[in-house]
Design a protein around this motif. Structure first.
Motif, PDB file in Angstrom:
ATOM      1  N   ALA A 172     -46.589 -53.400 -15.805  1.00 24.09           N
ATOM      2  CA  ALA A 172     -45.975 -54.008 -14.627  1.00 24.09           C
ATOM      3  C   ALA A 172     -46.749 -53.603 -13.380  1.00 24.09           C
ATOM      4  O   ALA A 172     -47.359 -52.523 -13.337  1.00 24.09           O
ATOM      5  CB  ALA A 172     -44.522 -53.565 -14.505  1.00 24.09           C
ATOM      6  N   PRO A 173     -46.755 -54.439 -12.338  1.00 27.00           N
ATOM      7  CA  PRO A 173     -47.408 -54.057 -11.088  1.00 27.00           C
ATOM      8  C   PRO A 173     -46.750 -52.824 -10.484  1.00 27.00           C
ATOM      9  O   PRO A 173     -45.532 -52.643 -10.587  1.00 27.00           O
ATOM     10  CB  PRO A 173     -47.201 -55.286 -10.189  1.00 27.00           C
ATOM     11  CG  PRO A 173     -46.875 -56.413 -11.116  1.00 27.00           C
ATOM     12  CD  PRO A 173     -46.180 -55.802 -12.281  1.00 27.00           C
ATOM     13  N   VAL A 174     -47.551 -51.975  -9.854  1.00 27.96           N
ATOM     14  CA  VAL A 174     -46.974 -50.832  -9.137  1.00 27.96           C
ATOM     15  C   VAL A 174     -46.422 -51.283  -7.791  1.00 27.96           C
ATOM     16  O   VAL A 174     -45.526 -50.652  -7.227  1.00 27.96           O
ATOM     17  CB  VAL A 174     -48.008 -49.704  -8.944  1.00 27.96           C
ATOM     18  CG1 VAL A 174     -48.359 -49.089 -10.279  1.00 27.96           C
ATOM     19  CG2 VAL A 174     -49.260 -50.207  -8.234  1.00 27.96           C
ATOM     20  N   LEU A 175     -46.962 -52.388  -7.276  1.00 28.23           N
ATOM     21  CA  LEU A 175     -46.484 -52.975  -6.024  1.00 28.23           C
ATOM     22  C   LEU A 175     -46.633 -54.487  -6.140  1.00 28.23           C
ATOM     23  O   LEU A 175     -47.707 -54.974  -6.497  1.00 28.23           O
ATOM     24  CB  LEU A 175     -47.293 -52.453  -4.828  1.00 28.23           C
ATOM     25  CG  LEU A 175     -46.890 -52.985  -3.447  1.00 28.23           C
ATOM     26  CD1 LEU A 175     -45.580 -52.328  -2.990  1.00 28.23           C
ATOM     27  CD2 LEU A 175     -47.977 -52.719  -2.414  1.00 28.23           C
ATOM     28  N   GLU A 176     -45.565 -55.206  -5.852  1.00 27.65           N
ATOM     29  CA  GLU A 176     -45.628 -56.667  -5.942  1.00 27.65           C
ATOM     30  C   GLU A 176     -44.956 -57.299  -4.733  1.00 27.65           C
ATOM     31  O   GLU A 176     -43.797 -56.996  -4.418  1.00 27.65           O
ATOM     32  CB  GLU A 176     -44.963 -57.165  -7.220  1.00 27.65           C
ATOM     33  CG  GLU A 176     -45.129 -58.658  -7.433  1.00 27.65           C
ATOM     34  CD  GLU A 176     -44.633 -59.129  -8.785  1.00 27.65           C
ATOM     35  OE1 GLU A 176     -44.969 -60.265  -9.174  1.00 27.65           O
ATOM     36  OE2 GLU A 176     -43.907 -58.370  -9.453  1.00 27.65           O
ATOM     37  N   ILE A 177     -45.699 -58.154  -4.051  1.00 26.71           N
ATOM     38  CA  ILE A 177     -45.182 -58.911  -2.914  1.00 26.71           C
ATOM     39  C   ILE A 177     -44.889 -60.328  -3.400  1.00 26.71           C
ATOM     40  O   ILE A 177     -45.763 -60.995  -3.947  1.00 26.71           O
ATOM     41  CB  ILE A 177     -46.192 -58.944  -1.758  1.00 26.71           C
ATOM     42  CG1 ILE A 177     -46.503 -57.518  -1.302  1.00 26.71           C
ATOM     43  CG2 ILE A 177     -45.670 -59.769  -0.592  1.00 26.71           C
ATOM     44  CD1 ILE A 177     -47.621 -57.440  -0.269  1.00 26.71           C
ATOM     45  N   ARG A 178     -43.651 -60.762  -3.195  1.00 26.69           N
ATOM     46  CA  ARG A 178     -43.227 -62.064  -3.694  1.00 26.69           C
ATOM     47  C   ARG A 178     -42.753 -62.944  -2.540  1.00 26.69           C
ATOM     48  O   ARG A 178     -41.793 -62.612  -1.846  1.00 26.69           O
ATOM     49  CB  ARG A 178     -42.089 -61.912  -4.714  1.00 26.69           C
ATOM     50  CG  ARG A 178     -42.403 -60.983  -5.891  1.00 26.69           C
ATOM     51  CD  ARG A 178     -41.150 -60.710  -6.695  1.00 26.69           C
ATOM     52  NE  ARG A 178     -41.374 -59.747  -7.770  1.00 26.69           N
ATOM     53  CZ  ARG A 178     -40.396 -59.133  -8.442  1.00 26.69           C
ATOM     54  NH1 ARG A 178     -39.125 -59.373  -8.126  1.00 26.69           N
ATOM     55  NH2 ARG A 178     -40.686 -58.268  -9.400  1.00 26.69           N
ATOM     56  N   ASP A 179     -43.434 -64.058  -2.339  1.00 28.34           N
ATOM     57  CA  ASP A 179     -43.003 -65.094  -1.378  1.00 28.34           C
ATOM     58  C   ASP A 179     -42.604 -64.507  -0.029  1.00 28.34           C
ATOM     59  O   ASP A 179     -41.548 -64.845   0.523  1.00 28.34           O
ATOM     60  CB  ASP A 179     -41.839 -65.907  -1.951  1.00 28.34           C
ATOM     61  CG  ASP A 179     -42.213 -66.616  -3.239  1.00 28.34           C
ATOM     62  OD1 ASP A 179     -43.358 -67.093  -3.328  1.00 28.34           O
ATOM     63  OD2 ASP A 179     -41.376 -66.686  -4.160  1.00 28.34           O
ATOM     64  N   LEU A 180     -43.445 -63.654   0.517  1.00 26.38           N
ATOM     65  CA  LEU A 180     -43.109 -62.961   1.767  1.00 26.38           C
ATOM     66  C   LEU A 180     -43.426 -63.822   2.985  1.00 26.38           C
ATOM     67  O   LEU A 180     -44.550 -64.295   3.159  1.00 26.38           O
ATOM     68  CB  LEU A 180     -43.888 -61.642   1.849  1.00 26.38           C
ATOM     69  CG  LEU A 180     -43.647 -60.805   3.108  1.00 26.38           C
ATOM     70  CD1 LEU A 180     -42.197 -60.331   3.180  1.00 26.38           C
ATOM     71  CD2 LEU A 180     -44.610 -59.622   3.150  1.00 26.38           C
ATOM     72  N   SER A 181     -42.420 -63.987   3.823  1.00 27.01           N
ATOM     73  CA  SER A 181     -42.603 -64.673   5.105  1.00 27.01           C
ATOM     74  C   SER A 181     -42.238 -63.713   6.234  1.00 27.01           C
ATOM     75  O   SER A 181     -41.215 -63.026   6.158  1.00 27.01           O
ATOM     76  CB  SER A 181     -41.731 -65.927   5.193  1.00 27.01           C
ATOM     77  OG  SER A 181     -42.131 -66.882   4.220  1.00 27.01           O
ATOM     78  N   VAL A 182     -43.089 -63.678   7.248  1.00 27.25           N
ATOM     79  CA  VAL A 182     -42.871 -62.807   8.411  1.00 27.25           C
ATOM     80  C   VAL A 182     -43.035 -63.637   9.674  1.00 27.25           C
ATOM     81  O   VAL A 182     -44.032 -64.366   9.830  1.00 27.25           O
ATOM     82  CB  VAL A 182     -43.868 -61.624   8.421  1.00 27.25           C
ATOM     83  CG1 VAL A 182     -43.795 -60.873   9.755  1.00 27.25           C
ATOM     84  CG2 VAL A 182     -43.592 -60.674   7.263  1.00 27.25           C
ATOM     85  N   SER A 183     -42.066 -63.531  10.568  1.00 29.37           N
ATOM     86  CA  SER A 183     -42.128 -64.231  11.846  1.00 29.37           C
ATOM     87  C   SER A 183     -42.118 -63.232  12.995  1.00 29.37           C
ATOM     88  O   SER A 183     -41.524 -62.150  12.886  1.00 29.37           O
ATOM     89  CB  SER A 183     -40.948 -65.194  11.993  1.00 29.37           C
ATOM     90  OG  SER A 183     -41.037 -66.253  11.056  1.00 29.37           O
ATOM     91  N   VAL A 184     -42.775 -63.611  14.083  1.00 31.23           N
ATOM     92  CA  VAL A 184     -42.803 -62.784  15.287  1.00 31.23           C
ATOM     93  C   VAL A 184     -42.354 -63.648  16.453  1.00 31.23           C
ATOM     94  O   VAL A 184     -42.877 -64.746  16.674  1.00 31.23           O
ATOM     95  CB  VAL A 184     -44.221 -62.224  15.555  1.00 31.23           C
ATOM     96  CG1 VAL A 184     -44.243 -61.453  16.866  1.00 31.23           C
ATOM     97  CG2 VAL A 184     -44.668 -61.326  14.411  1.00 31.23           C
ATOM     98  N   GLY A 185     -41.365 -63.155  17.196  1.00 30.59           N
ATOM     99  CA  GLY A 185     -40.896 -63.893  18.360  1.00 30.59           C
ATOM    100  C   GLY A 185     -41.888 -63.808  19.508  1.00 30.59           C
ATOM    101  O   GLY A 185     -42.400 -62.724  19.807  1.00 30.59           O
ATOM    102  N   THR A 186     -42.186 -64.942  20.109  1.00 31.78           N
ATOM    103  CA  THR A 186     -43.075 -64.990  21.271  1.00 31.78           C
ATOM    104  C   THR A 186     -42.402 -65.783  22.381  1.00 31.78           C
ATOM    105  O   THR A 186     -41.359 -66.422  22.170  1.00 31.78           O
ATOM    106  CB  THR A 186     -44.424 -65.656  20.926  1.00 31.78           C
ATOM    107  OG1 THR A 186     -44.231 -67.082  20.795  1.00 31.78           O
ATOM    108  CG2 THR A 186     -44.989 -65.103  19.622  1.00 31.78           C
TER     109      THR A 186
END
Length: 330
Positions: free
Chosen positions: A7-21
């Motif tokens: 298994a992965p030791v770290l797995e990022i799944r469908d990550l979305s990040v928004s920043v307010g401007t």
């Protein structure tokens, strides 16, 4: 009997990040993902502004003040880091489970304090929460020797300006290793270094990863670095992961037009000086459909109709591109 895949030791799944401007919500990451396997070095490559550093900072929970993860997960084993409170991240994850090597060795160390003051105050020696200063000092000196810093015994009494760029980077690598993490995040740690020093640091990181059984995510804009250092790679464009797979496969037969054009720009591979026309789009105003569509020489009407799905024309080698839908279905 088939061996079960680790298994992965770290797995990022469908990550979305928004920043307010002031102009609205900027979606810096859009359903990004990667899987870091045990003992491997995973490269993250793409142009400036593609979200590589944001991906790293999301793992550590150090997004900008107005930044937030809006979707997805970051799994460290069985734990979702996005669901952990800030004090738990600080106590159990940052430095302890995951070490971090920053991008610029000239900015990361405070010039008015001795190196020893800076390193010893942040070191948490493995298995000993009550370690004395002398124990910590001996531990740090052993790490400085491991990263091949000259005159390691006297380094803690010196100031940052007394070290070269490559030596400062070795100090930061030692700091990242201080609490014996299993994972290292390296955010373009060789960008500010000359070519000769860069090669020395890459060899050092590869050797340390093998010797200590580390898993590593290495962020870079240079496919040459990926070829020298990494086992697997994720290609990012405009906040999305557009291709991923074993380095040897991606270099030999890249699927995505963006990956192909990035490789064609590399001085060691290019037959003539070339570039990619246009620029990475603003996260405030991304294009419809595939985000590379306006710059892509292979674009077709379907490319602007919607987001292309992730397909795997070859086992372990995935791409988000309508050009490969038929291959994946075959």
């Amino acid at each position: 009997m088939m061996l079960e895949k680790p298994a992965p030791v770290l797995e990022i799944r469908d990550l979305s990040v928004s920043v307010g401007t002031d102009e609205g919500e900027a979606r810096i990451l859009d359903n990004a993902g990667l899987a870091l396997m045990p003992g491997s070095i995973h490269g993250v490559v793409g142009e400036s502004g593609c979200g590589k550093s944001t991906l790293i900072r999301a793992i550590l929970g150090i997004l900008p003040k107005r930044g937030r993860a809006t979707h997805g997960s970051i799994m460290l084993g069985e734990r979702n880091l996005l669901g952990l409170p800030a004090d738990t991240l600080q106590k159990d994850v940052r430095g302890r489970a995951i070490g971090f090597i920053p991008q610029d060795p000239f900015q990361a160390l405070n010039p008015v304090f001795r190196v020893g003051t800076q390193l010893l105050e942040t070191v948490r020696t493995p298995g000993d929460s009550k370690a004395t200063r002398e124990t910590k000092k001996a531990h740090v000196i052993s790490l400085l020797k491991a990263v091949q810093l000259p005159d390691a015994e006297h380094a803690l009494d010196r100031y940052p300006h007394q070290f070269s760029g490559g030596q400062r980077q070795r100090l930061l690598i030692a700091a990242a290793l201080a609490s014996a993490p299993g994972i290292i995040l390296a955010d373009e740690p060789t960008t500010a270094l000359d070519v000769t020093t860069q090669l020395q640091i890459l060899k050092l990181l590869r050797g340390l990863a093998i010797e200590r059984g580390l898993s590593m995510i290495f962020v870079t804009h240079d496919f040459g670095v990926v070829a020298q250092l990494c086992d697997t790679v994720t290609v990012m464009y405009a906040g999305q992961t557009v291709e991923s797979g074993p380095v040897a496969q991606v270099l030999k037969a890249p699927f995505h037009p963006y990956t192909q054009m990035l490789l064609a720009c590399h001085p060691e591979r290019a037959k003539e000086l070339a570039g990619i026309p246009g620029a990475v789009p603003s996260p405030l105003r991304p294009p419809q459909g595939c985000r590379f569509n306006p710059r892509c020489p292979s674009a077709r009407p379907a490319c602007s109709a919607g987001q292309p799905p992730r397909v795997a024309p070859q086992p372990g080698h995935a791409v988000r591109c309508v050009l490969h839908l038929d291959e994946a279905a075959a």
